[in-house]
Scaffold this motif. Structure first.
Motif, short mmCIF file in Angstrom:
data_model
loop_
_atom_site.label_atom_id
_atom_site.label_comp_id
_atom_site.label_asym_id
_atom_site.label_seq_id
_atom_site.Cartn_x
_atom_site.Cartn_y
_atom_site.Cartn_z
N MET A 21 -32.39 36.82 40.79
CA MET A 21 -31.51 35.74 41.15
C MET A 21 -30.43 35.52 40.11
SD MET A 21 -31.22 33.63 43.62
CE MET A 21 -30.61 32.10 44.08
N ARG A 22 -30.81 35.70 38.83
CA ARG A 22 -29.84 35.50 37.75
C ARG A 22 -28.72 36.52 37.83
NH1 ARG A 22 -32.33 34.25 31.88
NH2 ARG A 22 -30.37 33.30 31.34
N GLN A 23 -29.06 37.76 38.13
CA GLN A 23 -28.04 38.79 38.23
C GLN A 23 -27.09 38.50 39.38
OE1 GLN A 23 -30.13 42.48 38.56
NE2 GLN A 23 -29.98 42.89 36.35
N HIS A 24 -27.63 37.96 40.44
CA HIS A 24 -26.82 37.65 41.61
C HIS A 24 -25.78 36.58 41.25
CE1 HIS A 24 -25.80 37.48 45.79
NE2 HIS A 24 -26.05 36.17 45.86
N ARG A 25 -26.17 35.53 40.53
CA ARG A 25 -25.23 34.49 40.10
C ARG A 25 -24.20 35.05 39.13
NH1 ARG A 25 -28.90 29.65 38.27
NH2 ARG A 25 -30.27 29.67 40.05
N ALA A 26 -24.63 35.91 38.24
CA ALA A 26 -23.71 36.52 37.28
C ALA A 26 -22.66 37.36 38.00
CB ALA A 26 -24.48 37.37 36.28
N LYS A 27 -23.09 38.11 39.02
CA LYS A 27 -22.14 38.92 39.77
C LYS A 27 -21.15 38.05 40.54
CE LYS A 27 -25.06 42.98 40.39
NZ LYS A 27 -25.78 43.83 41.35
N ILE A 28 -21.66 36.97 41.13
CA ILE A 28 -20.77 36.04 41.85
C ILE A 28 -19.77 35.40 40.90
CG2 ILE A 28 -20.72 33.85 43.12
CD1 ILE A 28 -23.32 34.69 44.47
N THR A 29 -20.25 34.99 39.73
CA THR A 29 -19.37 34.39 38.72
C THR A 29 -18.31 35.39 38.27
OG1 THR A 29 -21.19 32.99 37.96
CG2 THR A 29 -19.30 33.23 36.49
N LEU A 30 -18.73 36.62 38.00
CA LEU A 30 -17.79 37.65 37.58
C LEU A 30 -16.76 37.91 38.68
CD1 LEU A 30 -16.83 39.78 35.57
CD2 LEU A 30 -18.44 41.38 36.64
N PHE A 31 -17.23 38.05 39.92
CA PHE A 31 -16.33 38.29 41.04
C PHE A 31 -15.35 37.12 41.20
CE2 PHE A 31 -15.29 37.68 45.56
CZ PHE A 31 -14.57 38.85 45.77
N GLY A 32 -15.86 35.90 41.07
CA GLY A 32 -15.00 34.71 41.18
C GLY A 32 -13.94 34.68 40.09
N ALA A 33 -14.33 35.01 38.87
CA ALA A 33 -13.38 35.01 37.75
C ALA A 33 -12.31 36.08 37.94
CB ALA A 33 -14.13 35.22 36.43
N VAL A 34 -12.73 37.27 38.36
CA VAL A 34 -11.78 38.35 38.60
C VAL A 34 -10.83 37.97 39.74
CG1 VAL A 34 -11.54 40.73 39.41
CG2 VAL A 34 -13.22 40.17 37.65
N PHE A 35 -11.38 37.38 40.81
CA PHE A 35 -10.57 36.99 41.95
C PHE A 35 -9.54 35.92 41.55
CE2 PHE A 35 -9.83 34.14 45.58
CZ PHE A 35 -9.22 35.05 46.44
N LEU A 36 -9.99 34.89 40.83
CA LEU A 36 -9.06 33.83 40.41
C LEU A 36 -8.00 34.36 39.44
CD1 LEU A 36 -11.41 30.74 40.02
CD2 LEU A 36 -9.68 31.15 41.78
N SER A 37 -8.38 35.24 38.55
CA SER A 37 -7.42 35.82 37.62
C SER A 37 -6.38 36.65 38.38
CB SER A 37 -8.12 36.70 36.59
OG SER A 37 -8.99 35.94 35.81
N SER A 38 -6.86 37.45 39.32
CA SER A 38 -5.94 38.27 40.12
C SER A 38 -5.00 37.39 40.94
CB SER A 38 -6.72 39.19 41.06
OG SER A 38 -7.53 40.06 40.33
N LEU A 39 -5.54 36.33 41.52
CA LEU A 39 -4.72 35.40 42.31
C LEU A 39 -3.67 34.73 41.43
CD1 LEU A 39 -4.31 34.11 45.09
CD2 LEU A 39 -5.90 32.31 44.37
N THR A 40 -4.06 34.34 40.23
CA THR A 40 -3.12 33.70 39.30
C THR A 40 -2.01 34.66 38.92
OG1 THR A 40 -4.89 32.31 38.43
CG2 THR A 40 -2.93 32.56 37.06
N ILE A 41 -2.35 35.90 38.60
CA ILE A 41 -1.35 36.90 38.23
C ILE A 41 -0.40 37.15 39.39
CG2 ILE A 41 -1.00 39.33 37.66
CD1 ILE A 41 -3.62 39.11 36.00
N TRP A 42 -0.94 37.29 40.61
CA TRP A 42 -0.09 37.49 41.78
C TRP A 42 0.85 36.30 41.98
CZ3 TRP A 42 0.40 34.61 46.23
CH2 TRP A 42 1.22 35.16 47.21
N ALA A 43 0.32 35.07 41.84
CA ALA A 43 1.13 33.87 42.05
C ALA A 43 2.27 33.80 41.04
CB ALA A 43 0.25 32.63 41.96
N VAL A 44 2.00 34.15 39.79
CA VAL A 44 3.05 34.12 38.76
C VAL A 44 4.14 35.14 39.08
CG1 VAL A 44 3.53 34.64 36.33
CG2 VAL A 44 1.59 33.17 36.94
#
Length: 79
Positions: free
Chosen positions: A1-24
């Motif tokens: 379960m811990r790995q699953h949360r870590a993967k979701i967190t990593l995916f969320g961080a990458v997604f938000l970073s990519s979205l921020t870069i695209w928006a800029v």
């Protein structure tokens, strides 16, 4: 379960970073286009102003020719 949360967190961080870069980049592109439109408007204003000045100059030359035909003009006093 811990790995699953870590993967979701990593995916969320990458997604938000990519979205921020695209928006800029999108915002910069829009600003660049807006600024270029300003340059085009300035060029058009400058062309219109030069055209008006040329028309004024031609009008002044026509008036001067008319006045010189009807009145005697001494070249020493014209300067």
């Amino acid at each position: 379960m811990r790995q699953h949360r870590a993967k979701i967190t990593l995916f969320g961080a990458v997604f938000l970073s990519s979205l921020t870069i695209w928006a800029v980049h999108f915002q910069q592109d829009q600003e660049r286009k807006t600024m270029y439109q300003g340059v085009l408007r300035d060029d058009e204003r400058r062309r219109a102003k030069m055209k008006q000045r040329e028309e004024n100059l031609l009008d002044s030359k026509r008036k001067r020719e008319l006045y010189e035909r009807t009145q005697a003009v001494d070249s020493a006093t014209a300067e």
